[in-house]
Design a protein around this motif. Structure first.
Motif, PDB file in Angstrom:
ATOM      1  N   ALA A 152       0.978  -1.189   0.035  1.00 41.97           N
ATOM      2  CA  ALA A 152       0.229  -0.148   0.023  1.00 41.97           C
ATOM      3  C   ALA A 152       0.909   1.249   0.020  1.00 41.97           C
ATOM      4  O   ALA A 152       0.686   2.302  -0.713  1.00 41.97           O
ATOM      5  N   GLY A 153       1.834   1.317   0.697  1.00 41.96           N
ATOM      6  CA  GLY A 153       2.854   2.408   0.721  1.00 41.96           C
ATOM      7  C   GLY A 153       3.467   2.684  -0.599  1.00 41.96           C
ATOM      8  O   GLY A 153       3.448   3.889  -1.185  1.00 41.96           O
ATOM      9  N   VAL A 154       3.899   1.591  -0.965  1.00 39.38           N
ATOM     10  CA  VAL A 154       4.483   1.889  -2.492  1.00 39.38           C
ATOM     11  C   VAL A 154       3.491   2.219  -3.498  1.00 39.38           C
ATOM     12  O   VAL A 154       3.859   3.033  -4.416  1.00 39.38           O
ATOM     13  N   THR A 155       2.438   1.704  -3.427  1.00 40.20           N
ATOM     14  CA  THR A 155       1.433   2.205  -4.364  1.00 40.20           C
ATOM     15  C   THR A 155       0.937   3.517  -4.273  1.00 40.20           C
ATOM     16  O   THR A 155       1.000   4.353  -5.131  1.00 40.20           O
ATOM     17  N   LEU A 156       0.867   4.079  -3.206  1.00 41.91           N
ATOM     18  CA  LEU A 156       0.459   5.504  -2.765  1.00 41.91           C
ATOM     19  C   LEU A 156       1.748   6.361  -3.191  1.00 41.91           C
ATOM     20  O   LEU A 156       1.636   7.361  -3.679  1.00 41.91           O
ATOM     21  N   ALA A 157       2.961   5.832  -3.021  1.00 45.31           N
ATOM     22  CA  ALA A 157       4.249   6.750  -3.358  1.00 45.31           C
ATOM     23  C   ALA A 157       4.141   6.862  -5.084  1.00 45.31           C
ATOM     24  O   ALA A 157       4.485   8.055  -5.239  1.00 45.31           O
ATOM     25  N   PHE A 158       3.957   5.894  -5.756  1.00 45.29           N
ATOM     26  CA  PHE A 158       3.833   5.872  -6.963  1.00 45.29           C
ATOM     27  C   PHE A 158       2.648   6.957  -7.528  1.00 45.29           C
ATOM     28  O   PHE A 158       2.861   7.705  -8.325  1.00 45.29           O
TER      29      PHE A 158
ATOM     30  N   LEU B 137       1.117   9.361  -5.847  1.00 48.75           N
ATOM     31  CA  LEU B 137       1.634  10.809  -5.650  1.00 48.75           C
ATOM     32  C   LEU B 137       2.847  11.348  -6.689  1.00 48.75           C
ATOM     33  O   LEU B 137       2.584  12.313  -7.041  1.00 48.75           O
ATOM     34  N   ARG B 138       3.577  10.485  -6.983  1.00 50.61           N
ATOM     35  CA  ARG B 138       4.968  11.152  -7.838  1.00 50.61           C
ATOM     36  C   ARG B 138       4.338  11.137  -9.179  1.00 50.61           C
ATOM     37  O   ARG B 138       4.790  12.247  -9.702  1.00 50.61           O
ATOM     38  N   SER B 139       3.448  10.583  -9.663  1.00 53.31           N
ATOM     39  CA  SER B 139       3.007  10.528 -11.007  1.00 53.31           C
ATOM     40  C   SER B 139       2.097  11.533 -10.875  1.00 53.31           C
ATOM     41  O   SER B 139       2.058  12.277 -12.088  1.00 53.31           O
ATOM     42  N   ARG B 140       1.192  11.800  -9.966  1.00 56.19           N
ATOM     43  CA  ARG B 140       0.317  12.844  -9.998  1.00 56.19           C
ATOM     44  C   ARG B 140       1.139  14.316 -10.103  1.00 56.19           C
ATOM     45  O   ARG B 140       0.762  15.258 -10.660  1.00 56.19           O
ATOM     46  N   HIS B 141       2.197  14.406  -9.363  1.00 57.75           N
ATOM     47  CA  HIS B 141       3.230  15.297  -9.290  1.00 57.75           C
ATOM     48  C   HIS B 141       3.810  15.432 -10.638  1.00 57.75           C
ATOM     49  O   HIS B 141       3.828  16.787 -11.259  1.00 57.75           O
ATOM     50  N   LEU B 142       4.449  14.593 -11.408  1.00 62.49           N
ATOM     51  CA  LEU B 142       4.829  14.763 -12.615  1.00 62.49           C
ATOM     52  C   LEU B 142       3.993  15.236 -13.682  1.00 62.49           C
ATOM     53  O   LEU B 142       4.310  15.992 -14.625  1.00 62.49           O
ATOM     54  N   GLU B 143       2.751  14.764 -13.472  1.00 63.36           N
ATOM     55  CA  GLU B 143       1.580  15.240 -14.248  1.00 63.36           C
ATOM     56  C   GLU B 143       1.332  16.686 -14.260  1.00 63.36           C
ATOM     57  O   GLU B 143       1.091  17.314 -15.174  1.00 63.36           O
ATOM     58  N   LYS B 144       1.309  17.247 -13.011  1.00 62.55           N
ATOM     59  CA  LYS B 144       0.889  18.614 -12.979  1.00 62.55           C
ATOM     60  C   LYS B 144       2.074  19.289 -13.110  1.00 62.55           C
ATOM     61  O   LYS B 144       1.725  20.605 -13.926  1.00 62.55           O
TER      62      LYS B 144
END
Length: 111
Positions: free
Chosen positions: A16-22, A24-31
């Motif tokens: 769950a932690g790794v999924t959440l980290a990925f 959040l990272r992809s959402r940041h890169l998209e923005k």
């Protein structure tokens, strides 16, 4: 070899932690890509989606549901009274989310 419940729980938490980290990272890169292309402004990222109102009303509803479940359990004296707690918590939590929708709609109309 048997895997114990501690190992399964640990793997679940790590997954769950790794999924959440990925996520959040992809959402940041998209923005950041949208800002670079000029699709959204940098100041517009902090748009208020009233998350605090939603969470606050949800917690209030769950708390009220817990108290009503406790009162209903004490009054009825059913042998299997534990069913009242989650039922009332979900009921009042859902009602509070519906109420938060109308509160947020009024706040947005005022803005």
């Amino acid at each position: 070899m048997m895997i114990g419940p501690g190992v399964v729980l640990s793997l679940l938490v790590v997954t769950a932690g790794v999924t959440l980290a990925f996520y959040l990272r992809s959402r940041h890169l998209e923005k950041m890509a949208m800002i670079e292309r000029g699709l959204i402004e940098e100041g517009n990222l902090l748009a208020n989606n009233y998350l605090e109102v939603k969470l606050g009303m949800m917690m209030l509803g769950v708390g009220v549901g817990l108290m009503v479940g406790l009162g209903f359990d004490k009054v009825t004296h059913f042998r299997e009274g534990e069913v009242f707690y989650p039922a009332f918590m979900l009921l009042f939590g859902g009602v509070s989310l519906l109420a938060s929708y109308f509160v947020i709609r009024q706040l947005q109309a005022r803005d």
